[in-house]
Design a protein around this motif. Sequence first.
Motif, PDB file in Angstrom:
ATOM      1  N   TYR A 168      44.415  56.529  52.835  1.00 45.10           N
ATOM      2  CA  TYR A 168      44.552  55.276  53.148  1.00 45.10           C
ATOM      3  C   TYR A 168      43.429  54.476  52.006  1.00 45.10           C
ATOM      4  N   GLU A 199      40.871  52.255  50.802  1.00 47.04           N
ATOM      5  CA  GLU A 199      39.944  51.446  51.500  1.00 47.04           C
ATOM      6  C   GLU A 199      39.393  50.312  50.754  1.00 47.04           C
ATOM      7  N   SER A 200      38.885  50.566  49.395  1.00 48.03           N
ATOM      8  CA  SER A 200      38.610  49.471  48.596  1.00 48.03           C
ATOM      9  C   SER A 200      38.872  49.792  47.197  1.00 48.03           C
ATOM     10  N   GLY A 233      38.966  46.089  52.548  1.00 42.15           N
ATOM     11  CA  GLY A 233      39.618  45.488  53.532  1.00 42.15           C
ATOM     12  C   GLY A 233      38.478  45.391  54.902  1.00 42.15           C
ATOM     13  N   SER A 234      38.895  44.473  55.877  1.00 45.39           N
ATOM     14  CA  SER A 234      38.253  44.295  57.057  1.00 45.39           C
ATOM     15  C   SER A 234      38.802  43.943  58.013  1.00 45.39           C
ATOM     16  N   ASP A 235      38.803  44.686  59.411  1.00 47.59           N
ATOM     17  CA  ASP A 235      39.269  44.335  60.537  1.00 47.59           C
ATOM     18  C   ASP A 235      39.144  42.918  61.087  1.00 47.59           C
ATOM     19  N   GLN A 261      40.490  40.470  59.030  1.00 49.27           N
ATOM     20  CA  GLN A 261      42.044  40.942  58.764  1.00 49.27           C
ATOM     21  C   GLN A 261      42.621  40.974  57.468  1.00 49.27           C
ATOM     22  N   THR A 262      41.840  41.707  56.643  1.00 49.35           N
ATOM     23  CA  THR A 262      42.206  41.863  55.170  1.00 49.35           C
ATOM     24  C   THR A 262      42.609  43.222  54.951  1.00 49.35           C
ATOM     25  N   TYR A 263      43.173  43.533  53.814  1.00 47.80           N
ATOM     26  CA  TYR A 263      43.554  44.921  53.519  1.00 47.80           C
ATOM     27  C   TYR A 263      44.170  44.734  52.323  1.00 47.80           C
ATOM     28  N   TRP A 264      44.118  46.054  51.655  1.00 47.11           N
ATOM     29  CA  TRP A 264      44.920  46.349  50.133  1.00 47.11           C
ATOM     30  C   TRP A 264      46.424  46.611  50.559  1.00 47.11           C
ATOM     31  N   GLU A 265      47.246  45.567  50.084  1.00 45.18           N
ATOM     32  CA  GLU A 265      48.834  45.929  50.013  1.00 45.18           C
ATOM     33  C   GLU A 265      49.222  46.528  49.019  1.00 45.18           C
ATOM     34  N   TRP A 308      46.504  40.345  56.773  1.00 48.70           N
ATOM     35  CA  TRP A 308      47.753  40.354  57.469  1.00 48.70           C
ATOM     36  C   TRP A 308      48.152  39.240  58.347  1.00 48.70           C
TER      37      TRP A 308
END
Length: 141
Positions: free
Chosen positions: A86, A88-89, A95-97, A100-104, A138
Amino acid sequence: MALTAITLLCFAALLPFPGLGLPADSGKLKQIPVMVTVKNDFTDEDVSYAATVIEEGLMFGALNHLQDSNTGFKFSYTIHKTFGIYLESVNGLAGSDKDQTYWELWSEKAGVTTRLEVGIGCYQPQRDENLILRFTKWPEN
């Protein structure tokens, strides 16, 4: 559910092999050129890096090779028991729950951009492909 099964199978299939799924004739491995583009939806950052990956290798290998080449690109990952490797950075941004951010993950080949359905541990880049790591939020339900 299908994405979970595919990711798990990709990751599990590579575990017993020290070469991480490399072709059987790995003595003749050829590097192919790819680009890695880091996009940030919140800052409009758009930075591209020239990279290489072993032909028939994985995106994970391309990112490691790029990081090892001292170009200023850095990434971190975790291994999730269900989903595999996964992202992560990237370059210190995780990303942060809470936010609500992530790497797409996206791919651009021959002018066509598509969202990847597998992670960095399963995806096999092709020659001259642009691998896009997009920091985004997201969708809200």
